[in-house]
Design a protein around this motif. Structure first.
Motif, PDB file in Angstrom:
ATOM      1  N   ARG A  23     -39.012 -13.525   8.718  1.00  0.00           N
ATOM      2  CA  ARG A  23     -38.125 -13.685   9.877  1.00  0.00           C
ATOM      3  C   ARG A  23     -36.682 -13.906   9.423  1.00  0.00           C
ATOM      4  NH1 ARG A  23     -40.851 -13.678  15.030  1.00  0.00           N
ATOM      5  NH2 ARG A  23     -43.032 -13.711  14.438  1.00  0.00           N
ATOM      6  N   ASN A  24     -35.767 -13.570  10.293  1.00  0.00           N
ATOM      7  CA  ASN A  24     -34.346 -13.747  10.040  1.00  0.00           C
ATOM      8  C   ASN A  24     -33.926 -15.100  10.601  1.00  0.00           C
ATOM      9  OD1 ASN A  24     -31.599 -13.598   9.810  1.00  0.00           O
ATOM     10  ND2 ASN A  24     -31.364 -11.744  11.029  1.00  0.00           N
ATOM     11  N   CYS A  25     -33.939 -16.125   9.757  1.00  0.00           N
ATOM     12  CA  CYS A  25     -33.594 -17.463  10.227  1.00  0.00           C
ATOM     13  C   CYS A  25     -33.057 -18.310   9.080  1.00  0.00           C
ATOM     14  CB  CYS A  25     -34.794 -18.144  10.877  1.00  0.00           C
ATOM     15  SG  CYS A  25     -36.223 -18.340   9.793  1.00  0.00           S
ATOM     16  N   GLU A  84     -26.339 -16.614   4.238  1.00  0.00           N
ATOM     17  CA  GLU A  84     -26.261 -15.239   4.737  1.00  0.00           C
ATOM     18  C   GLU A  84     -26.768 -14.249   3.689  1.00  0.00           C
ATOM     19  OE1 GLU A  84     -22.655 -12.476   6.274  1.00  0.00           O
ATOM     20  OE2 GLU A  84     -22.646 -14.559   6.970  1.00  0.00           O
ATOM     21  N   VAL A  87     -30.590 -14.476   3.542  1.00  0.00           N
ATOM     22  CA  VAL A  87     -31.178 -13.778   4.693  1.00  0.00           C
ATOM     23  C   VAL A  87     -31.143 -12.270   4.447  1.00  0.00           C
ATOM     24  CG1 VAL A  87     -30.825 -13.194   7.129  1.00  0.00           C
ATOM     25  CG2 VAL A  87     -30.745 -15.584   6.407  1.00  0.00           C
ATOM     26  N   ASP A  88     -30.009 -11.766   3.952  1.00  0.00           N
ATOM     27  CA  ASP A  88     -29.872 -10.330   3.685  1.00  0.00           C
ATOM     28  C   ASP A  88     -30.867  -9.841   2.629  1.00  0.00           C
ATOM     29  OD1 ASP A  88     -27.861 -10.179   5.567  1.00  0.00           O
ATOM     30  OD2 ASP A  88     -26.223 -10.179   4.091  1.00  0.00           O
ATOM     31  N   GLY A  90     -33.887 -10.835   2.459  1.00  0.00           N
ATOM     32  CA  GLY A  90     -35.233 -10.877   3.034  1.00  0.00           C
ATOM     33  C   GLY A  90     -35.948 -12.203   2.879  1.00  0.00           C
ATOM     34  N   ASN A  91     -35.266 -13.186   2.329  1.00  0.00           N
ATOM     35  CA  ASN A  91     -35.849 -14.515   2.176  1.00  0.00           C
ATOM     36  C   ASN A  91     -35.295 -15.466   3.229  1.00  0.00           C
ATOM     37  OD1 ASN A  91     -37.569 -14.099  -0.144  1.00  0.00           O
ATOM     38  ND2 ASN A  91     -35.690 -13.867  -1.333  1.00  0.00           N
ATOM     39  N   ILE A  92     -35.840 -16.664   3.263  1.00  0.00           N
ATOM     40  CA  ILE A  92     -35.400 -17.665   4.245  1.00  0.00           C
ATOM     41  C   ILE A  92     -34.632 -18.763   3.511  1.00  0.00           C
ATOM     42  CG2 ILE A  92     -36.148 -19.426   5.878  1.00  0.00           C
ATOM     43  CD1 ILE A  92     -38.523 -17.665   6.575  1.00  0.00           C
ATOM     44  N   SER A 128     -25.396 -19.234  16.762  1.00  0.00           N
ATOM     45  CA  SER A 128     -26.794 -18.819  16.774  1.00  0.00           C
ATOM     46  C   SER A 128     -27.604 -19.687  17.730  1.00  0.00           C
ATOM     47  CB  SER A 128     -27.389 -18.920  15.369  1.00  0.00           C
ATOM     48  OG  SER A 128     -27.521 -20.273  14.990  1.00  0.00           O
TER      49      SER A 128
END
Length: 152
Positions: A23-25, A84, A87-88, A90-92, A128
């Motif tokens: 997830r993107n968080c 950021e 997130v880019d 693919g990790n949290i 956000s």
């Protein structure tokens, strides 16, 4: 942004993070029992607001580091720019708030400022949505066990 309450640590917090894989968080954690101990010691000994604030935020970092240790898709970050990038990739990212808040004059040093407040502040900066995950039974006007506390 998701704030994982210290009250969920460790098992429920780990399971929640596992369910967020991919997830993107961005994650911020609460201080849990570590912060509660600081509050107890402060009540008994009356430390300065600056030091209790700093150590309570350090408690948030402790929970963040312990959670990160259990997962291979999270990464500890010290800034929103670093978050950021994570997130880019693919990790949290899990934000270590003590570094992020160093030198911040917008957040008062008081027990009225909680990890929820800090999460709302960061969420506002990021523009956000914020989800606060906790096991609290509801929202209270002050500490649930304190005199005059009202349940909303």
């Amino acid at each position: 942004m998701i704030k994982i309450g210290g009250s969920l640590f460790p098992e429920k917090a780990i399971k929640l993070l596992e369910s967020l894989k991919g997830r993107n968080c961005i994650i911020i954690t609460g201080g849990g029992e570590f912060a509660n101990l600081i509050r107890k010691y402060d009540f008994e000994t009356e430390f300065s607001n600056d030091i209790t604030h700093e150590t309570a935020v350090n408690a948030m970092d402790i929970i963040a580091k312990l959670l990160n240790d259990k997962l291979n898709f999270t990464k500890l970050v010290y800034s929103l720019e670093e978050a950021e990038k994570v997130v880019d990739s693919g990790n949290i990212p899990i934000l270590l708030c003590s570094d992020f808040l160093k030198g911040n004059s917008f957040i008062p040093h008081s027990w009225n400022i909680t990890s929820d407040s800090i999460s709302a502040y960061v969420s506002n900066i990021l523009k956000s949505k914020l989800l606060i995950a906790t096991n609290v039974d509801g929202i209270y006007s002050r500490e649930p066990n304190s005199v005059g506390s009202k349940f909303f």
